[in-house]
Enzyme design. Structure first.
Site, PDB file in Angstrom:
ATOM      1  N   ALA A   7       0.823  -1.211   0.000  1.00 53.70           N
ATOM      2  CA  ALA A   7       0.000   0.000   0.000  1.00 53.70           C
ATOM      3  C   ALA A   7       0.855   1.259   0.000  1.00 53.70           C
ATOM      4  O   ALA A   7       1.941   1.286   0.572  1.00 53.70           O
ATOM      5  CB  ALA A   7      -0.907   0.005   1.226  1.00 53.70           C
ATOM      6  N   CYS A   8       0.327   2.303  -0.654  1.00 57.53           N
ATOM      7  CA  CYS A   8       0.971   3.612  -0.627  1.00 57.53           C
ATOM      8  C   CYS A   8      -0.114   4.669  -0.504  1.00 57.53           C
ATOM      9  O   CYS A   8      -1.301   4.348  -0.490  1.00 57.53           O
ATOM     10  CB  CYS A   8       1.846   3.847  -1.853  1.00 57.53           C
ATOM     11  SG  CYS A   8       0.939   4.122  -3.387  1.00 57.53           S
ATOM     12  N   GLY A   9       0.274   5.906  -0.433  1.00 52.37           N
ATOM     13  CA  GLY A   9      -0.677   6.986  -0.222  1.00 52.37           C
ATOM     14  C   GLY A   9      -1.815   7.023  -1.232  1.00 52.37           C
ATOM     15  O   GLY A   9      -2.977   7.109  -0.866  1.00 52.37           O
ATOM     16  N   VAL A  41      -3.522   3.274   0.627  1.00 54.56           N
ATOM     17  CA  VAL A  41      -3.665   2.959   2.047  1.00 54.56           C
ATOM     18  C   VAL A  41      -5.143   3.018   2.453  1.00 54.56           C
ATOM     19  O   VAL A  41      -5.586   2.263   3.305  1.00 54.56           O
ATOM     20  CB  VAL A  41      -2.766   3.868   2.927  1.00 54.56           C
ATOM     21  CG1 VAL A  41      -3.312   5.275   3.023  1.00 54.56           C
ATOM     22  CG2 VAL A  41      -2.578   3.274   4.305  1.00 54.56           C
TER      23      VAL A  41
END
Length: 94
Positions: A7-9, A41
Site C-alpha cells: 500500500a501507498c498513499g 492505504v
C-alpha cells in the site's frame, strides 16, 4: 500461499514499485506460492484483513494497525531491496 498487500498513499506508483520489489524478494527467499497486490492505504484499510502481510511506508503503517490478523511491515526506504528482503524474511520465519 503467502498473500501480500503493498500500500501507498494514492495506490499508484509507489505501491507498484513495492509490489515488484516484494515479488523479487519473495523469490530470493525461496517462496514459490505467493500473490502480491497493490492499492492505496485507504483501500488497504478494508482489504488488509484478507492478507498475511501488509507492507507500506513507515509513516502510513499506523493507519493499518488493528486492520489485519496478519503481519504489518513498515518500510523506511521503499527503494531499499535489502530492507524489504530482511523484513519479509523476519515475518516469514515468525
Amino acid at each position: 500461499m503467502v498473500k501480500v498487500l503493498a500500500a501507498c498513499g494514492n495506490g499508484m506508483g509507489s505501491s507498484m514499485v513495492i509490489k515488484m520489489k516484494v515479488e523479487n524478494a519473495l523469490r530470493q527467499l525461496g517462496q514459490t506460492t505467493f500473490t502480491v497486490n497493490s492499492c492505496s492505504v485507504g483501500e488497504a484499510k478494508s482489504l488488509a484483513q484478507g492478507y498475511d502481510i501488509v507492507i507500506a511506508s513507515l509513516h502510513l503503517i499506523k493507519e493499518l494497525e488493528g486492520r489485519t490478523q496478519g503481519k504489518l511491515i513498515g518500510l523506511d526506504n521503499l527503494m531499499d531491496d535489502q530492507e524489504i528482503k530482511e523484513k519479509l524474511s523476519d515475518v516469514l520465519l515468525d
